[in-house]
Design a protein around this motif. Sequence first.
Motif, PDB file in Angstrom:
ATOM      1  N   ALA A   1       0.829  -1.206   0.000  1.00 36.37           N
ATOM      2  CA  ALA A   1       0.000   0.000   0.000  1.00 36.37           C
ATOM      3  C   ALA A   1       0.863   1.256   0.000  1.00 36.37           C
ATOM      4  O   ALA A   1       0.573   2.232  -0.730  1.00 36.37           O
ATOM      5  CB  ALA A   1      -0.929  -0.020   1.220  1.00 36.37           C
ATOM      6  N   PHE A   2       1.925   1.247   0.816  1.00 36.12           N
ATOM      7  CA  PHE A   2       2.814   2.418   0.876  1.00 36.12           C
ATOM      8  C   PHE A   2       3.454   2.683  -0.481  1.00 36.12           C
ATOM      9  O   PHE A   2       3.443   3.822  -0.982  1.00 36.12           O
ATOM     10  CB  PHE A   2       3.884   2.185   1.944  1.00 36.12           C
ATOM     11  CG  PHE A   2       4.926   3.269   1.993  1.00 36.12           C
ATOM     12  CD1 PHE A   2       4.651   4.506   2.554  1.00 36.12           C
ATOM     13  CD2 PHE A   2       6.193   3.057   1.445  1.00 36.12           C
ATOM     14  CE1 PHE A   2       5.603   5.497   2.577  1.00 36.12           C
ATOM     15  CE2 PHE A   2       7.150   4.057   1.469  1.00 36.12           C
ATOM     16  CZ  PHE A   2       6.854   5.275   2.047  1.00 36.12           C
ATOM     17  N   LEU A   3       4.008   1.624  -1.083  1.00 40.19           N
ATOM     18  CA  LEU A   3       4.665   1.809  -2.383  1.00 40.19           C
ATOM     19  C   LEU A   3       3.665   2.254  -3.453  1.00 40.19           C
ATOM     20  O   LEU A   3       3.954   3.122  -4.272  1.00 40.19           O
ATOM     21  CB  LEU A   3       5.358   0.514  -2.801  1.00 40.19           C
ATOM     22  CG  LEU A   3       6.570   0.102  -1.956  1.00 40.19           C
ATOM     23  CD1 LEU A   3       7.111  -1.243  -2.428  1.00 40.19           C
ATOM     24  CD2 LEU A   3       7.657   1.163  -2.030  1.00 40.19           C
ATOM     25  N   ALA A   4       2.476   1.655  -3.410  1.00 37.43           N
ATOM     26  CA  ALA A   4       1.480   2.016  -4.417  1.00 37.43           C
ATOM     27  C   ALA A   4       1.067   3.475  -4.280  1.00 37.43           C
ATOM     28  O   ALA A   4       0.964   4.211  -5.277  1.00 37.43           O
ATOM     29  CB  ALA A   4       0.262   1.108  -4.298  1.00 37.43           C
ATOM     30  N   LEU A   5       0.841   3.908  -3.038  1.00 40.04           N
ATOM     31  CA  LEU A   5       0.423   5.289  -2.826  1.00 40.04           C
ATOM     32  C   LEU A   5       1.532   6.273  -3.173  1.00 40.04           C
ATOM     33  O   LEU A   5       1.277   7.343  -3.743  1.00 40.04           O
ATOM     34  CB  LEU A   5      -0.024   5.479  -1.380  1.00 40.04           C
ATOM     35  CG  LEU A   5      -1.277   4.685  -0.976  1.00 40.04           C
ATOM     36  CD1 LEU A   5      -1.578   4.889   0.500  1.00 40.04           C
ATOM     37  CD2 LEU A   5      -2.462   5.094  -1.825  1.00 40.04           C
ATOM     38  N   VAL A   6       2.782   5.932  -2.823  1.00 37.85           N
ATOM     39  CA  VAL A   6       3.907   6.818  -3.149  1.00 37.85           C
ATOM     40  C   VAL A   6       4.054   6.959  -4.656  1.00 37.85           C
ATOM     41  O   VAL A   6       4.162   8.076  -5.193  1.00 37.85           O
ATOM     42  CB  VAL A   6       5.203   6.289  -2.523  1.00 37.85           C
ATOM     43  CG1 VAL A   6       6.412   7.036  -3.092  1.00 37.85           C
ATOM     44  CG2 VAL A   6       5.170   6.458  -1.013  1.00 37.85           C
TER      45      VAL A   6
END
Length: 412
Positions: free
Chosen positions: A150-155
């Motif tokens: 989720a973090f990588l996708a949002l970044v």
Amino acid sequence: MTVAEQRWEQFFRYGPYILLGLSSSLAAATARPLMTRPELYAAAAVLPVALLHEVWWSRTRDGLPEFAPAGRIHYAVRTVLAAVLTWYNPFFAVYAVLGYFDAGVLLPRRWVYAGLVATAVTMAGSQSGGLPPASALNWVAFGALFVLNAFLALVFARIAVEEAEAARRKAATIAELERANARLEQALEENAGLHAQLVVQAREAGVADERRRLAAEIHDTIAQGLTGIIAQLQVVTGTDDPQVARTHAERAAALARRSLGEARRSVQNLAPSALAHDELPRALEKTVDEWSRRSGVTALFTVTGSVEPLHDEVAATLLRIAQEALANTARHAGAGRAGVTLSYMGDEVTLDVRDDGRGFDPQAPPARTRTNGFGLDGMRHRAARIAGTVSVESEPGGGTAVSARVPLVRHG
């Protein structure tokens, strides 16, 4: 459309089929250790649904506006189908990864992050060993991988949004520059047309100005010279005294030679011959003395102020105005006395020519004929060419005063 845009278009059109086929092949290869028989049958039933859904979307997507409702439906249905297939076999996550690529294309901006998080759930379940997690360790792994996904996708989504915004600004700037260039080209074309008109007008004005100059020069030189010659020859034909006749004949010959020289100088646009060797004050003094002897009118020349060398055009203009004013006095005034005053007054030079003749009404000047009427206009035009003015004061029986004011432009 750029090359990159063409590549992405091909990926969105054919990529789902390729990834769905690849994930199906991997799932089939690992079906025995990873899937039970009911899961295998269930996946086999869901797989055609996913394929038909992709076929429907391929036929529907062309011509749709950006963020159309059909795109949201497609993203939601595919995400659910990919999650179900990944539930049965983790390798179907190869198909589910599509959600990372087209969330920003299919979903409105406020829904993009939700779509990415939903895809991150499927990807984390696949990476942690399948859904649902089989043990506490699998749950821990699922939670950690979900946070990471989720973090990588949002970044990366944020970066993509910023890049898209920058691209839009760049496109808007380029479009504005193109419009500005178009306006500039139009302005240049209009300026080219105006320049052509100005060239034509300048050429016509130059021709007209040169005609006026030649007319004034002819009037000031040849016409006045011929008038003087006629006057001298009239004296010759009207006298019986050989000495008087000889004197006036010599004056007529001198006037003819001088007029011829002035005519040549006028054609070549040179300064008057009187200024060839003398400064303006001395040239005016000689002109006044010669005019006095020829006309029989007592004339006095005066200089006031500090004498300065004048630009050739200024000196020639003042000399011609003085000659014309004196010629008018001789022809029309019937004067007994005349006076010429040259005044240096700081930033301007004035020339005053006065006589005590019969005068006239300046508000009702005589009509222009073949023999008169050109002088005042010629003097005013000469002065105007060097940003000067000519004024006339006169009244019937009160004499005449001609005053010329021009800028003091020094020689050189």
